[in-house]
Scaffold this active site. Structure first.
Site, PDB file in Angstrom:
ATOM      1  N   ASP A   1       0.832  -1.204   0.000  1.00  0.00           N
ATOM      2  CA  ASP A   1       0.000   0.000   0.000  1.00  0.00           C
ATOM      3  C   ASP A   1       0.870   1.260   0.000  1.00  0.00           C
ATOM      4  O   ASP A   1       0.569   2.249  -0.674  1.00  0.00           O
ATOM      5  CB  ASP A   1      -0.912  -0.010   1.225  1.00  0.00           C
ATOM      6  CG  ASP A   1      -1.639  -1.337   1.381  1.00  0.00           C
ATOM      7  OD1 ASP A   1      -2.365  -1.719   0.456  1.00  0.00           O
ATOM      8  OD2 ASP A   1      -1.450  -1.996   2.417  1.00  0.00           O
TER       9      ASP A   1
ATOM     10  N   HIS B   1      -4.365  -3.489   6.605  1.00  0.00           N
ATOM     11  CA  HIS B   1      -4.199  -3.747   5.172  1.00  0.00           C
ATOM     12  C   HIS B   1      -5.556  -4.229   4.660  1.00  0.00           C
ATOM     13  O   HIS B   1      -5.820  -5.430   4.533  1.00  0.00           O
ATOM     14  CB  HIS B   1      -3.117  -4.799   4.930  1.00  0.00           C
ATOM     15  CG  HIS B   1      -3.012  -5.216   3.489  1.00  0.00           C
ATOM     16  ND1 HIS B   1      -2.693  -4.339   2.481  1.00  0.00           N
ATOM     17  CD2 HIS B   1      -3.214  -6.418   2.887  1.00  0.00           C
ATOM     18  CE1 HIS B   1      -2.688  -4.978   1.322  1.00  0.00           C
ATOM     19  NE2 HIS B   1      -3.019  -6.244   1.548  1.00  0.00           N
TER      20      HIS B   1
END
Length: 339
Positions: free
Chosen positions: A161, A189
Site C-alpha cells: 500500500d 491492510h
C-alpha cells in the site's frame, strides 16, 4: 571471507506470490549481494509436486548466493533455526465466505505457525506476514510465538500500500518515485487503511516541498487518491483475473530489506507492528505506522510527534475499529479451535 548463510523461510512457496518472491530473495535483492542463503520452502503436502518444480527452477537459475534449497511440507521442520520468515501462505477468501469464516480458517494456520516459531526458530527471527488478513494473522502469530519470539519481531505487510501511494503521488506530481518519500499507511491492510501524505515530501524542480503543494489538488488527495490506493488490489484482480502477485512480492522484499539494512536518514516506511500506544492506538494492536529502522540493531521505532487533524483522526478511528473487531473474532476462534 563470506558471512555464514542466512536461513530464510517462505511459506505458501508453491503459490503465485512466491513464484516472484523466491527469485528476488535468492538473487540478493533483499539481503545483499554478498550474503549467502539457505532457502526453506514450505507448502502443504498436496502442493509438493509444484514445490519440487519451484526448486528445480531455482537450481536452474544458477544463483551464486543460494547455497541450499530445502522443500518441506512439515511445519516443525520448516521453522527450525530460521533467521527470517516470509509467511505468505494463508487461506484465501472464497466466494460466499463470511469474514468470520476466513478469520477462523486463518487462526488455525497462524496459531500453529506461531507455536512452530516458538518451538524451532531463533529468538532473533524477523517475521513478515503477507497472507491476508495480514494484520490479524500477524497478531495471532505473535500471540502464540511469545514469549520466545518478541512481538516486536513479527510484523504485517503494508508496504504494498505504501508503494502504491508513493507511485500515485509521483505520477500526479510529475516526478519519479525517488522524488517522493515519507508517505504513510495507517491501520489495516484492507479497505479501511488510510494512505496519508500530509507529512510526505516531494522533490520537485530541485527543491523539497510538501506533497499537498507538489500535487496542488487537495480534493484529489482527500478523495480519489485514498480510494485508488485502498481498492488497487481489487482493480488489479478485475483486470488480470489474478491477484497482484508481482507487486506484493516486491513489497515483501522491500519490507525485509529495510528491516535488515535500516532506513535512510530522515526517511520512514510503513509497517504493521504491535502498537505501543502511539497516536492513541491501544497497545498490542497490529497497526500500520510510519517507522524508522536502525541499521545496527535492526530495531524499528514508530515516528513520533506527527500532527493528526480531524480528517485523519476519523480515518484512524475507522481502521482501528475494524482491527479491534477482527482481533476479537480471531481470539474467539482461537478459543474454539482444538490445535
Amino acid at each position: 571471507m563470506s558471512p555464514a548463510p542466512l536461513r530464510v523461510l517462505v511459506t505458501g512457496a508453491a503459490g503465485q506470490i512466491c513464484y516472484s518472491l523466491v527469485y528476488q530473495i535468492a538473487s540478493g535483492s533483499v539481503f545483499g549481494k554478498d550474503q549467502p542463503l539457505e532457502l526453506v520452502l514450505l507448502d502443504i503436502p498436496m502442493m509438493s509436486a509444484a514445490l519440487d518444480g519451484v526448486v528445480m527452477e531455482l537450481v536452474d537459475c544458477a544463483l551464486p548466493l543460494l547455497h541450499k534449497v530445502i522443500p518441506v511440507t512439515d511445519e516443525k521442520e520448516a521453522f527450525k533455526d530460521v533467521d527470517y520468515a516470509f509467511l505468505v501462505g494463508a487461506m484465501p477468501r472464497r466466494e460466499g465466505m463470511e469474514r468470520k469464516d476466513l478469520l477462523a480458517a486463518n487462526v488455525k494456520i497462524f496459531k500453529s505457525q506461531g507455536r512452530a516459531l516458538a518451538e524451532g526458530a531463533k529468538s532473533t527471527t524477523k517475521v513478515i506476514v503477507v497472507g491476508n488478513p495480514a494484520n490479524t494473522n500477524a497478531y495471532i502469530c505473535a500471540k502464540y510465538a511469545a514469549p520466545k519470539i518478541s512481538p516486536r519481531n513479527i510484523s504485517a505487510m503494508t508496504r504494498l500500500d505504501h508503494n502504491r501511494a508513493t507511485a500515485q503521488i509521483a505520477a500526479k506530481a510529475g516526478v519519479t518515485i525517488d522524488d517522493v518519500k515519507n508517505v504513510i499507511i495507517w491501520g489495516n491492510h484492507s479497505g479501511t487503511q488510510f494512505p496519508d501524505v500530509k507529512h510526505a515530501k516531494v522533490n520537485k524542480g530541485g527543491s523539497a516541498t510538501d506533497a499537498y503543494a507538489a500535487v496542488g489538488d487537495e480534493a484529489w488527495l482527500k478523495g480519489e487518491f485514498i480510494s485508488v490506493v485502498q481498492k488497487r488490489g481489487a482493480v488489479i484482480i478485475a483486470a488480470r483475473k489474478l491477484s497482484s502477485a508481482m507487486s506484493a512480492a516486491k513489497a515483501a522484499c522491500d519490507h525485509i530489506h529495510d528491516w535488515h539494512f535500516g532506513t535512510p536518514k530522515d526517511t520512514w516506511v510503513s509497517m504493521a507492528v504491535p502498537s505501543d500506544g502511539s497516536y492513541g492506538i491501544p497497545e498490542g494492536i497490529m497497526f500500520s505506522f510510519p517507522v524508522t529502522i536502525d541499521a545496527a540493531t535492526k530495531d524499528w521505532k514508530i515516528v513520533q510527534g506527527l500532527s493528526i487533524d480531524e480528517f485523519a483522526q476519523g480515518k484512524l478511528n475507522a481502521t482501528l475499529q475494524e482491527l479491534q473487531e477482527e482481533r476479537d473474532e480471531a481470539l474467539r476462534a482461537c478459543e474454539e479451535s482444538n490445535i
